[in-house]
Design an enzyme around this catalytic site. Structure first.
Site, PDB file in Angstrom:
ATOM      1  CD  GLU A 265      66.956  -7.969 -32.399  1.00  0.00           C
ATOM      2  OE1 GLU A 265      66.956  -6.856 -32.816  1.00  0.00           O
ATOM      3  OE2 GLU A 265      67.029  -8.387 -31.363  1.00  0.00           O
TER       4      GLU A 265
ATOM      5  CB  SER B 264      56.797  15.904   2.341  1.00  0.00           C
ATOM      6  OG  SER B 264      55.704  16.106   0.941  1.00  0.00           O
TER       7      SER B 264
ATOM      8  CB  SER C 293      41.619  -0.032   2.992  1.00  0.00           C
ATOM      9  OG  SER C 293      43.082  -0.228   2.441  1.00  0.00           O
TER      10      SER C 293
ATOM     11  CD1 TRP D 126      42.498  -8.472   2.529  1.00  0.00           C
ATOM     12  CD2 TRP D 126      43.786  -6.814   1.917  1.00  0.00           C
ATOM     13  NE1 TRP D 126      43.732  -8.855   2.806  1.00  0.00           N
ATOM     14  CE2 TRP D 126      44.913  -7.262   2.025  1.00  0.00           C
ATOM     15  CE3 TRP D 126      44.428  -6.362   0.460  1.00  0.00           C
ATOM     16  CZ2 TRP D 126      45.861  -7.725   2.315  1.00  0.00           C
ATOM     17  CZ3 TRP D 126      45.927  -5.690   0.600  1.00  0.00           C
ATOM     18  CH2 TRP D 126      46.003  -6.561   1.145  1.00  0.00           C
TER      19      TRP D 126
END
Length: 353
Positions: A46, A216, A162, A164
């Protein structure tokens, strides 16, 4: 209002923890001023629009994607600025979910004799600020879980490889989703197997999201790429003074949030991230953490990339309990479906979300 929303999107990567807001000021059917919010601590949309409009703001209509703020934060209230400029009418796409505003902006405007309306293109405005709305109304970020997989739903080979599966266009698109997030979440297994940086590289941005590792047992090595340069948070379930000291020396912050099972308390983690101003949380993790987030009902949105390939045996996207009845299935609503390069991208949300 459509123009104001396009302006608001200019702050897509930069406004966190603030909402993305655009403003267009119109007088006698002519745009006399416009602006958008770029960064927290800087002028709101604004103010930019009023500065551009100057004296022409008097008697004009302001189209704003969010109810003007009415409280003193890092900047003065925009409602006061609109009143001072002599604006005659304000049209907001949506009310501000921030309880500090919560209708106070519109009440200020109406008390000053300014006509106020809201609800124009509200759906689009909410989508643009879906994370901010989530943080304000639920006390946790909007969690978007990103997965890249083969057409038979495998995210990696059994040996963990993984990179790609999907093509460069999909990876670039994924970086744009990273860039709009306030934080990127992954697990210790992904850090161990892939050693990712989880930074935004394939799109231009001046801001890097906070990188968060759910770990963890504090297995993240201080030499991991994700710790480089700081801006990293490792969340553990137990504290090992030597490991904590090593991670902190490498520039990472360490937080301990155990649940009764000796794992990281994921709902508490989301609340803690919301307390840090995280609106959108982007997850790029392995199948175990993906499954945990889904089982605990913390996933708001799935960002799925499918490559036109088959891997056969491999790691699943997310391990979920076996069903014996289809009534237990998790139904999704497809929000968006498109091709990105050679791959397919699906944006889907749990129907219960």
């Amino acid at each position: 209002m459509a123009r104001a929303l396009r302006l608001a999107r200019k702050g897509l990567f930069t406004t966190t923890p603030n909402p993305r807001v655009g403003c267009v000021i119109v007088k006698d059917d002519v745009v006399v001023g416009e602006g958008w919010h770029a960064r927290a601590g800087e002028a709101h949309a604004e103010i930019h629009a009023l500065n551009a409009a100057g004296a022409q703001a008097r008697g004009a209509t302001a189209y704003i994607t969010l109810e003007p703020c009415s409280h003193h934060g890092r900047t003065p209230p925009c409602a006061d600025a609109l009143i001072g400029a002599g604006v005659a009418r304000v049209v907001a796409a949506m009310r501000d979910p921030n309880p500090q505003v919560g209708g106070n902006g519109l009440e200020k405007l109406r008390a000053a004799g300014i006509a106020f309306e809201s609800g124009l293109m509200e759906v689009e405005a909410r989508e643009l600020n879906i994370g901010f709305v989530s943080r304000m109304t639920r006390g946790r970020p909007w969690l978007r879980l990103k997965v890249a997989a083969s057409l038979d739903g495998k995210t990696a080979l059994n040996n963990g490889r993984s990179q790609w599966i999907t093509g460069p266009e999909a990876r670039r698109d994924g970086h744009a989703w990273r860039a709009r997030a306030c934080a990127i979440l992954t697990g210790a297994g992904t850090v161990r197997d892939d050693d990712p940086r989880l930074t935004v590289r394939d799109v231009e941005t001046e801001r890097q999201p906070l990188r968060v590792v759910v770990d963890s047992h504090l297995e993240t090595p201080p030499t991991a790429h994700i710790v480089e340069g700081g801006n990293a948070l490792v969340v553990a379930a137990s504290e090992d003074a030597a490991k904590v000291a090593a991670l902190r020396a490498a520039g990472a912050e360490v937080m301990v949030l155990p649940n009764p099972q000796g794992k990281v308390d994921l709902p508490c983690l989301l609340q803690a991230l919301a307390g840090r101003g995280v609106n959108e949380l982007h997850v790029e993790a392995g199948h175990k953490l993906n499954g945990s987030l889904l089982r605990e009902g913390l996933v708001d949105e799935l960002l799925l990339y499918f490559a036109p390939t088959l891997l056969g045996s491999g790691r699943e996207m997310f391990p979920l309990p076996e069903l014996t009845d289809l009534a237990g299935r998790r139904d999704l609503k497809i929000v968006d479906l498109r091709r990105v390069g050679a791959d397919i991208r699906i944006l889907a949300r749990p129907l219960a979300a």
